[in-house]
Design an enzyme around this catalytic site. Structure first.
Site, PDB file in Angstrom:
ATOM      1  N   ASP A  11      65.502  27.920  21.410  1.00 16.60           N
ATOM      2  CA  ASP A  11      66.340  27.845  21.213  1.00 16.60           C
ATOM      3  C   ASP A  11      66.719  29.112  22.007  1.00 16.60           C
ATOM      4  O   ASP A  11      67.796  29.627  20.645  1.00 16.60           O
ATOM      5  CB  ASP A  11      66.361  27.750  19.505  1.00 16.60           C
ATOM      6  CG  ASP A  11      66.075  28.097  19.008  1.00 16.60           C
ATOM      7  OD1 ASP A  11      66.032  28.654  17.825  1.00 16.60           O
ATOM      8  OD2 ASP A  11      65.226  28.780  18.770  1.00 16.60           O
ATOM      9  N   ASP A  16      64.232  34.605  22.002  1.00 18.04           N
ATOM     10  CA  ASP A  16      62.923  33.924  22.628  1.00 18.04           C
ATOM     11  C   ASP A  16      63.159  34.399  24.354  1.00 18.04           C
ATOM     12  O   ASP A  16      62.360  34.052  25.030  1.00 18.04           O
ATOM     13  CB  ASP A  16      64.097  32.441  22.619  1.00 18.04           C
ATOM     14  CG  ASP A  16      64.164  31.957  21.212  1.00 18.04           C
ATOM     15  OD1 ASP A  16      64.969  31.847  20.592  1.00 18.04           O
ATOM     16  OD2 ASP A  16      63.203  30.136  21.263  1.00 18.04           O
ATOM     17  N   ASN A  41      69.361  27.833  17.310  1.00 18.66           N
ATOM     18  CA  ASN A  41      69.727  29.281  17.055  1.00 18.66           C
ATOM     19  C   ASN A  41      71.102  29.319  17.676  1.00 18.66           C
ATOM     20  O   ASN A  41      72.218  29.726  17.135  1.00 18.66           O
ATOM     21  CB  ASN A  41      69.734  30.646  18.385  1.00 18.66           C
ATOM     22  CG  ASN A  41      68.219  31.169  17.641  1.00 18.66           C
ATOM     23  OD1 ASN A  41      68.398  31.476  16.848  1.00 18.66           O
ATOM     24  ND2 ASN A  41      67.529  31.165  18.264  1.00 18.66           N
ATOM     25  N   THR A 125      59.102  28.603  20.630  1.00 17.40           N
ATOM     26  CA  THR A 125      59.299  29.943  19.840  1.00 17.40           C
ATOM     27  C   THR A 125      60.799  29.490  18.814  1.00 17.40           C
ATOM     28  O   THR A 125      62.383  30.084  18.724  1.00 17.40           O
ATOM     29  CB  THR A 125      59.867  30.391  20.678  1.00 17.40           C
ATOM     30  OG1 THR A 125      61.063  29.989  21.652  1.00 17.40           O
ATOM     31  CG2 THR A 125      58.902  31.443  21.349  1.00 17.40           C
ATOM     32  N   PHE A 166      63.916  30.171   8.948  1.00 16.33           N
ATOM     33  CA  PHE A 166      63.876  29.313  10.115  1.00 16.33           C
ATOM     34  C   PHE A 166      64.710  28.089  10.955  1.00 16.33           C
ATOM     35  O   PHE A 166      64.547  27.000  10.742  1.00 16.33           O
ATOM     36  CB  PHE A 166      65.181  30.387  11.002  1.00 16.33           C
ATOM     37  CG  PHE A 166      66.156  28.820  11.609  1.00 16.33           C
ATOM     38  CD1 PHE A 166      65.791  29.640  12.667  1.00 16.33           C
ATOM     39  CD2 PHE A 166      67.647  28.873  11.214  1.00 16.33           C
ATOM     40  CE1 PHE A 166      67.155  28.171  14.110  1.00 16.33           C
ATOM     41  CE2 PHE A 166      68.343  28.382  11.793  1.00 16.33           C
ATOM     42  CZ  PHE A 166      68.394  27.900  13.032  1.00 16.33           C
ATOM     43  N   ASN A 167      63.203  28.471  11.437  1.00 18.37           N
ATOM     44  CA  ASN A 167      62.130  27.206  12.685  1.00 18.37           C
ATOM     45  C   ASN A 167      61.854  26.439  12.286  1.00 18.37           C
ATOM     46  O   ASN A 167      61.850  24.693  12.876  1.00 18.37           O
ATOM     47  CB  ASN A 167      62.028  27.815  14.072  1.00 18.37           C
ATOM     48  CG  ASN A 167      62.258  28.833  14.884  1.00 18.37           C
ATOM     49  OD1 ASN A 167      62.965  28.585  14.746  1.00 18.37           O
ATOM     50  ND2 ASN A 167      61.072  29.811  15.700  1.00 18.37           N
ATOM     51  N   HIS A 239      61.086  38.640  16.867  1.00 24.15           N
ATOM     52  CA  HIS A 239      59.946  37.009  15.882  1.00 24.15           C
ATOM     53  C   HIS A 239      59.077  36.515  17.092  1.00 24.15           C
ATOM     54  O   HIS A 239      58.176  36.778  17.369  1.00 24.15           O
ATOM     55  CB  HIS A 239      60.240  36.164  16.149  1.00 24.15           C
ATOM     56  CG  HIS A 239      61.360  36.889  13.958  1.00 24.15           C
ATOM     57  ND1 HIS A 239      61.104  36.956  12.862  1.00 24.15           N
ATOM     58  CD2 HIS A 239      62.544  36.645  14.342  1.00 24.15           C
ATOM     59  CE1 HIS A 239      61.957  37.432  12.577  1.00 24.15           C
ATOM     60  NE2 HIS A 239      63.234  36.933  13.068  1.00 24.15           N
ATOM     61  N   ASP A 240      59.713  36.011  18.666  1.00 24.03           N
ATOM     62  CA  ASP A 240      59.366  34.654  19.530  1.00 24.03           C
ATOM     63  C   ASP A 240      58.501  35.564  20.006  1.00 24.03           C
ATOM     64  O   ASP A 240      56.956  34.455  20.569  1.00 24.03           O
ATOM     65  CB  ASP A 240      60.432  34.420  20.187  1.00 24.03           C
ATOM     66  CG  ASP A 240      61.592  33.356  18.921  1.00 24.03           C
ATOM     67  OD1 ASP A 240      62.306  33.425  19.150  1.00 24.03           O
ATOM     68  OD2 ASP A 240      60.731  33.283  18.053  1.00 24.03           O
TER      69      ASP A 240
HETATM   70  O1  RIB Z   1      62.998  32.722  12.240  1.00 23.75           O
HETATM   71  C1  RIB Z   1      62.665  33.368  13.394  1.00 23.75           C
HETATM   72  C2  RIB Z   1      63.061  32.530  14.355  1.00 23.75           C
HETATM   73  O2  RIB Z   1      64.633  31.431  14.440  1.00 23.75           O
HETATM   74  C3  RIB Z   1      62.922  32.449  15.714  1.00 23.75           C
HETATM   75  O3  RIB Z   1      62.480  31.714  16.395  1.00 23.75           O
HETATM   76  C4  RIB Z   1      64.884  32.748  16.151  1.00 23.75           C
HETATM   77  O4  RIB Z   1      64.776  32.731  17.880  1.00 23.75           O
HETATM   78  C5  RIB Z   1      65.569  31.575  14.811  1.00 23.75           C
HETATM   79  O5  RIB Z   1      64.874  30.711  16.493  1.00 23.75           O
HETATM   80 CA    CA Z   2      63.583  30.837  18.307  1.00 20.38          CA
END
Ligand code: RIB
Ligand code: CA
Length: 316
Positions: A11, A16, A41, A125, A166-167, A239-240
């Site tokens: 996203d 990403d 996102n 991701t 979040f994901n 993160h990704d």
């Molecule tokens: O929590 C972090 C994740 O949520 C990452 O993948 C960021 O791009 C969002 O998608």
């Molecule tokens: Ca992401």
């Protein structure tokens, strides 16, 4: 080394985008067969537009498809506070150099699985909606999925809520289907990905790699770093890329095989990844989780990967 067929599912989203910088740079290992967007996102039209532009910037020679418009049950939650109104605020990006794939994201994923002689790796991701839809709509193709490397979950804490990352919390039902699929899973959760920090002092080093992709990456970080530092982080938790590096550079991490389940209920716990650290637990592990990352090498690897783009220039 035999290249592994890969579907990039995300996203974009700044992190990403940087994950895909790594994935394309490791083209001796990864044969990118498709890029599929998902809402998260930002809304699906924005993450799709971003995915197409990133693929053009990096020279990813694979179809790009528009994936899931919304989670399986919930409305879309977006993260404009982190990624901006476009979902990829900051640097100028090129116009896409190829048309959008004419089918849906899940149709493209199924096409790649059907046509591949080898099992296919999915690097997810974003919310896991596309993968869940793939499993539900094409159960006969599940055996063609060799492994899934996921950025998602907190393992022991959340970021979008106290308990949930979040994901996962964007689409808990999708995550539940994936974590109960029996497919080989590699999980990069917040306990590690928040160690994948890019600090302000790292940005000049990234830009000093001296090519167009490095300049754009530095400008992505310059935008993406603002919100986390305003809320107390020491830099940008990128993160990704961990989901890519868990496959490409496994020695960067210390890992642990764990049983992880997805909480679907609870005012405070919906979307939580619940991990069983008990050696006497009643479940066999269902995933390999990153537990520690060599943070210094992370930046070294990013700068090294960016040199893969030396000499590449596109019209911005
Ligand atoms: O929590 C972090 C994740 O949520 C990452 O993948 C960021 O791009 C969002 O998608
Ligand atoms: Ca992401």
């Amino acid at each position: 080394m035999t290249r592994i067929p890969v579907i990039l599912d995300g996203d974009p989203g700044h992190d990403d985008a940087i994950a895909w910088v790594f994935a394309k740079a490791y083209e001796d290992l990864f044969d990118i067969r498709a890029v599929v967007s998902v809402s998260g996102n930002q809304t699906i039209d924005k993450t799709t537009w971003n995915a197409r532009r990133i693929a053009t910037l990096l020279g990813i020679d694979a179809p790009v498809a528009k994936g899931a418009v919304k989670p399986l049950l919930e409305p879309v939650m977006t993260a404009g506070n982190w990624h901006g109104e476009s979902g990829l605020d900051g640097p100028v990006m090129p116009e896409p150099d190829q048309p959008l794939f004419e089918g849906t994201g899940v149709e493209l994923m199924a096409k790649v699985l059907r046509e591949s002689e080898e099992p296919v790796t999915i690097i997810s991701t974003g919310p896991l909606t596309n993968v869940a839809q793939l499993l539900m709509l094409y159960p006969e193709l599940k055996e063609k999925i060799g492994q899934i490397s996921i950025m998602g979950g907190g393992i022991t804490y959340g970021n979008w809520t106290m308990a949930a990352e979040f994901n996962i919390v964007e689409d808990p039902e999708a995550a539940w289907l994936v974590f109960h699929s029996g497919i080989r899973l590699f999980v990069s959760a917040l306990n590690v990905t928040e160690q994948a920090l890019i600090r302000p002092e790292d940005i000049p080093r990234i830009k000093a790699v001296g090519n167009q992709v490095a300049q754009v990456t530095g400008e992505w970080v310059e935008f993406f770093i603002q919100y986390p530092m305003a809320i107390g982080y020491e830099g940008a938790p990128v993160h990704d890329p961990c989901a890519v590096l868990m496959l490409a550079k496994p020695d960067l991490f210390k890992t642990k095989d764990l049983y992880v389940d997805i909480e679907l209920e609870g005012e405070y716990t919906r979307g939580m990844t619940v991990a069983d650290f008990r050696s006497w637990g009643e479940h066999e592990p269902n995933c390999t989780c990153a537990m520690e990352i060599d943070q210094k090498r992370y930046i070294d690897l990013l700068c090294e990967a960016l040199h893969a783009y030396d000499g590449r220039v596109v019209n911005l």
